[in-house]
Design a protein around this motif. Sequence first.
Motif, PDB file in Angstrom:
ATOM      1  N   SER A  90       0.835  -1.195   0.000  1.00  0.00           N
ATOM      2  CA  SER A  90       0.000   0.000   0.000  1.00  0.00           C
ATOM      3  C   SER A  90       0.875   1.251   0.000  1.00  0.00           C
ATOM      4  N   ALA A  91       0.319   2.345  -0.514  1.00  0.00           N
ATOM      5  CA  ALA A  91       1.046   3.611  -0.513  1.00  0.00           C
ATOM      6  C   ALA A  91       1.342   4.059   0.914  1.00  0.00           C
ATOM      7  N   LYS A  92       0.411   3.790   1.825  1.00  0.00           N
ATOM      8  CA  LYS A  92       0.608   4.194   3.212  1.00  0.00           C
ATOM      9  C   LYS A  92       1.841   3.530   3.809  1.00  0.00           C
ATOM     10  N   SER A  93       2.016   2.225   3.579  1.00  0.00           N
ATOM     11  CA  SER A  93       3.164   1.522   4.147  1.00  0.00           C
ATOM     12  C   SER A  93       4.472   2.039   3.554  1.00  0.00           C
ATOM     13  N   ILE A  94       4.481   2.341   2.256  1.00  0.00           N
ATOM     14  CA  ILE A  94       5.700   2.854   1.626  1.00  0.00           C
ATOM     15  C   ILE A  94       6.048   4.229   2.185  1.00  0.00           C
ATOM     16  N   LEU A  96       5.138   5.453   5.086  1.00  0.00           N
ATOM     17  CA  LEU A  96       5.499   5.303   6.497  1.00  0.00           C
ATOM     18  C   LEU A  96       6.945   4.854   6.644  1.00  0.00           C
ATOM     19  N   TRP A  97       7.322   3.766   5.963  1.00  0.00           N
ATOM     20  CA  TRP A  97       8.668   3.227   6.123  1.00  0.00           C
ATOM     21  C   TRP A  97       9.735   4.104   5.467  1.00  0.00           C
ATOM     22  N   ALA A  98       9.345   4.893   4.477  1.00  0.00           N
ATOM     23  CA  ALA A  98      10.302   5.847   3.902  1.00  0.00           C
ATOM     24  C   ALA A  98      10.716   6.877   4.941  1.00  0.00           C
ATOM     25  N   ASN A  99       9.767   7.348   5.727  1.00  0.00           N
ATOM     26  CA  ASN A  99      10.098   8.312   6.782  1.00  0.00           C
ATOM     27  C   ASN A  99      10.821   7.647   7.943  1.00  0.00           C
ATOM     28  N   VAL A 100      10.399   6.431   8.308  1.00  0.00           N
ATOM     29  CA  VAL A 100      11.087   5.705   9.382  1.00  0.00           C
ATOM     30  C   VAL A 100      12.548   5.460   8.995  1.00  0.00           C
ATOM     31  N   ALA A 202       1.002   7.328   9.853  1.00  0.00           N
ATOM     32  CA  ALA A 202       0.485   6.176  10.590  1.00  0.00           C
ATOM     33  C   ALA A 202      -0.926   6.418  11.107  1.00  0.00           C
ATOM     34  N   LEU A 203      -1.263   7.664  11.449  1.00  0.00           N
ATOM     35  CA  LEU A 203      -2.556   7.954  12.051  1.00  0.00           C
ATOM     36  C   LEU A 203      -3.667   8.166  11.019  1.00  0.00           C
ATOM     37  N   LEU A 204      -3.298   8.409   9.768  1.00  0.00           N
ATOM     38  CA  LEU A 204      -4.302   8.713   8.754  1.00  0.00           C
ATOM     39  C   LEU A 204      -4.610   7.494   7.887  1.00  0.00           C
ATOM     40  N   ILE A 206      -4.917   6.158   4.455  1.00  0.00           N
ATOM     41  CA  ILE A 206      -4.401   6.627   3.165  1.00  0.00           C
ATOM     42  C   ILE A 206      -4.665   5.566   2.109  1.00  0.00           C
ATOM     43  N   ALA A 207      -5.379   5.958   1.060  1.00  0.00           N
ATOM     44  CA  ALA A 207      -5.671   5.036  -0.041  1.00  0.00           C
ATOM     45  C   ALA A 207      -4.524   5.046  -1.032  1.00  0.00           C
ATOM     46  N   GLY A 208      -4.541   4.053  -1.934  1.00  0.00           N
ATOM     47  CA  GLY A 208      -3.545   4.005  -2.992  1.00  0.00           C
ATOM     48  C   GLY A 208      -2.613   2.825  -2.868  1.00  0.00           C
ATOM     49  N   GLY A 209      -1.881   2.586  -3.935  1.00  0.00           N
ATOM     50  CA  GLY A 209      -0.947   1.465  -3.942  1.00  0.00           C
ATOM     51  C   GLY A 209      -1.626   0.167  -4.303  1.00  0.00           C
ATOM     52  N   LYS A 210      -1.331  -0.874  -3.576  1.00  0.00           N
ATOM     53  CA  LYS A 210      -1.783  -2.234  -3.890  1.00  0.00           C
ATOM     54  C   LYS A 210      -3.295  -2.327  -4.049  1.00  0.00           C
ATOM     55  N   GLY A 211      -4.034  -1.786  -3.102  1.00  0.00           N
ATOM     56  CA  GLY A 211      -5.481  -1.885  -3.159  1.00  0.00           C
ATOM     57  C   GLY A 211      -6.065  -1.159  -4.345  1.00  0.00           C
TER      58      GLY A 211
END
Length: 471
Positions: A90-94, A96-100, A202-204, A206-211
Amino acid sequence: MGSADGPKADETDGDTRKARDTAVSERRFRFLVAGYAVSSYGTFLNMVALNLFVYETTGRALAMGLFMAVRLASGFVAGLVVGGLLARFSAKSIMLWANVGQGAVMLVLILAPDGMLTGALMAVSVVIGACGTLFMVALRSSIPEMVGEDRRAWANSLSITGRSLAMVAGFASAGVVVSLVGYTAAFLVDMATFVACAVTVALLPIAGGKGAGGKEAGAEGSESSGGSGAGKDASAAKSGRRWRPVAFLALAAAPGMGLMVALRGVDAFGSSSHNAALPIYSTSLDASNPAVFVSAFWCVWALGNIGAQQVIQRYAQRTGRSVGALGFGYGTVVMSAAFIAAFAGFPLAVTAVIALIAGAADGLTEVAYTSHLQTLPATLRGHAFGLSATFENLGFGVGMILVAAALDRFSPLAVVGWSHGAAIVVAVVFLLRVAGVRRTERTGRAGLRKEEAVEGRPDRGDRDGAEVSGG
């Protein structure tokens, strides 16, 4: 009477629900842009602080060039693989981990002993370059799913405004932060900005990516006779085994898309020239304090960029339309011409107006380009943005090498002139291409209307035209 009132009530409820959903999605996107602006501030802060730290640590200007080269190369590679990642995750995971990842590598740099500083700096350049590209592509390719197709120009403009404000704040405060509190504190501030953005993501929801890719692929397959081809492309994107063919297929999905991305790469090449030439030109104006002109130029440029975003947002709200491909082409011509004129030796007041125009045109091209790529299907959009990031990093990286060599022999005006002149030439070719496509479309529509008028059977299409002409 009751049945007549029913649909009206349903329509009112539907409109109210749609307006409420739109307001919620826009509020969430504003929070996301706020987090993105905070992390962008950290990015621009570390561009200055890290380069100064590299030079102070190694004592060699070549080390700064190597640091920047590694950073650009990492972004280049990330652009090639991010489309496949968006098909798997998902776009959210990418995001998130880009900032982490960026926050973690800054912590490694802070804790690294003196004997491992060189290795830590190389790790920072790799991670910052790659993760910055991953986040940017994931964000831009997912905006249509976040806010809706009809609001993507507004969303693009808002995100660019946040980034421009962060750029001004980052560049303006970097010297003060480093001189007052030192490099370690600057790196801690930098790390905190990435953590803040990661928490926001992490708190929002976020649509996009795989789904989004899977959903749209299914829709395409059911709506068109070419659904089997789209399904193969979608499965290739999901498997990640054919990311290169899918990426180039994305550029062939719309007329002129490949030329548009190529123009973006040439524009990045031109951008490298004014970035490298500004310090030299500023030194020729005031050798005792060259930073004043550079800072003032970028501040005025940012004001023009932000002003353009406000106009674009109001235009999108009033008309419901986004800036099209022609806006990108014309904006590139104006922006490149303005950057050339900035080095022509005009009085400072005139140069300030030129910088304002350059910033406004740059803002226009950014929104137009991003909005146009977002019209691609979700299964191709991530690949197109990834390939675009690769072209931009390649153009800027090659440009920095060639421009640095050219500035030793030629004046800043000459170097910026031929660099941005190349962008103007490609932009003119692009505009002619877009005009030709639109002319062909208008001719086709006019021909179809003529056939419908002659035969009175619009449902028979080309077959009626062939029969009339044959008769």
